[in-house]
Scaffold this motif. Sequence first.
Motif, short mmCIF file in Angstrom:
data_model
loop_
_atom_site.label_atom_id
_atom_site.label_comp_id
_atom_site.label_asym_id
_atom_site.label_seq_id
_atom_site.Cartn_x
_atom_site.Cartn_y
_atom_site.Cartn_z
N ARG A 1 7.39 -6.93 3.22
CA ARG A 1 7.96 -6.22 2.06
C ARG A 1 9.40 -5.79 2.35
O ARG A 1 10.26 -5.82 1.45
CB ARG A 1 7.10 -5.00 1.74
CG ARG A 1 7.57 -4.19 0.55
CD ARG A 1 6.64 -3.02 0.32
NE ARG A 1 6.59 -2.15 1.47
CZ ARG A 1 7.50 -1.20 1.74
NH1 ARG A 1 8.54 -1.05 0.94
NH2 ARG A 1 7.37 -0.44 2.81
N GLU B 1 -2.85 -7.82 9.50
CA GLU B 1 -2.56 -8.09 8.09
C GLU B 1 -1.75 -6.95 7.47
O GLU B 1 -0.83 -7.20 6.67
CB GLU B 1 -3.87 -8.29 7.34
CG GLU B 1 -3.70 -8.67 5.87
CD GLU B 1 -3.00 -9.99 5.67
OE1 GLU B 1 -2.43 -10.19 4.59
OE2 GLU B 1 -3.00 -10.81 6.62
N GLU C 1 2.09 -7.39 5.84
CA GLU C 1 2.48 -6.98 4.49
C GLU C 1 3.63 -5.98 4.52
O GLU C 1 4.56 -6.06 3.71
CB GLU C 1 1.27 -6.38 3.78
CG GLU C 1 0.16 -7.40 3.50
CD GLU C 1 -1.05 -6.75 2.86
OE1 GLU C 1 -1.04 -5.51 2.70
OE2 GLU C 1 -2.01 -7.49 2.52
#
Length: 299
Positions: free
Chosen positions: A173, A165, A169
Amino acid sequence: MNPISGLLFFVLIGAGALILGMGTAFGGLRLPLGGLLVVLGGLAPLALLMIDQWERVVVLRLGRFQGAKGPGLFWIIPFIDRVAVRIDQRIQTIAFGAEKALTKDTVPVDVDAVIFWQVHDPERAALEIADYRVAIAQVAQTSLRESIGSTPLTSLLSERKKVDEKLREEIGRKTAEWGVAVISVEIRDVAIPLSLQDAMSRQAQAEREREARVILGAAEKQVAQQFLEAADTYSKNPAALQLRAMNIIYETTKERGATILIPTAMVDAMNPGGVLGLVNSANPSSTPGAAPGPWGKTS
């Protein structure tokens, strides 16, 4: 050439050739009309394009962004418009890894992972970066090394979902500016040196042995406590002691063909009076002023 533009090509070329070959049927319009149909037939494959459902094409007009076309049939102006890039908007995967990357506790590991991604903005994917596929692979590998360097080995092995996870992310991004969405990142394998595997195996075995000894000690403590409670119960209730003795003899003799030799003292112990005498002899204070006899009777 797609089937529609191919059909249009042959129809227009055939019609133009037919008009040109009909002599004076169209009068002075024969050459212009026939020539126009032939030219249109030749330009049909360049002007009429067909795009699949999962694709988008970025069209530039005189070098400027005109739009993202598709799916289905659409027209462009030949020699003025051009298709700069075709973009597949289906979910795609890229396998990547990190070799000899050091964890936070300086353990070298080889990690293999896979990333699932999808282009959600064809315009940005075509105009913001030259090759988004290569860029995604490079960003994923760099982010994986950074994540390994900030994570201890135990967390990397036991908390893989959290690491996945965190990677999703971080990579998402960075790729969002290119019109690319990261759906998930999954670590497939973490390889550690053989010497460290042996040390971890011995440590795990020692931990299991320690837990087994702790459990065995706790069980022995519970058994001893149960024995103390049973002894206290027997001392207060001779009938319970007699029933227990009878049960022991029954359990011993219930097997067929077994011969059991029972001492006379044990047989006498089955007598309630004998049991009471033994209890009283063990507790002389229970009968004040009386001395117990050899058979449980006061003298």
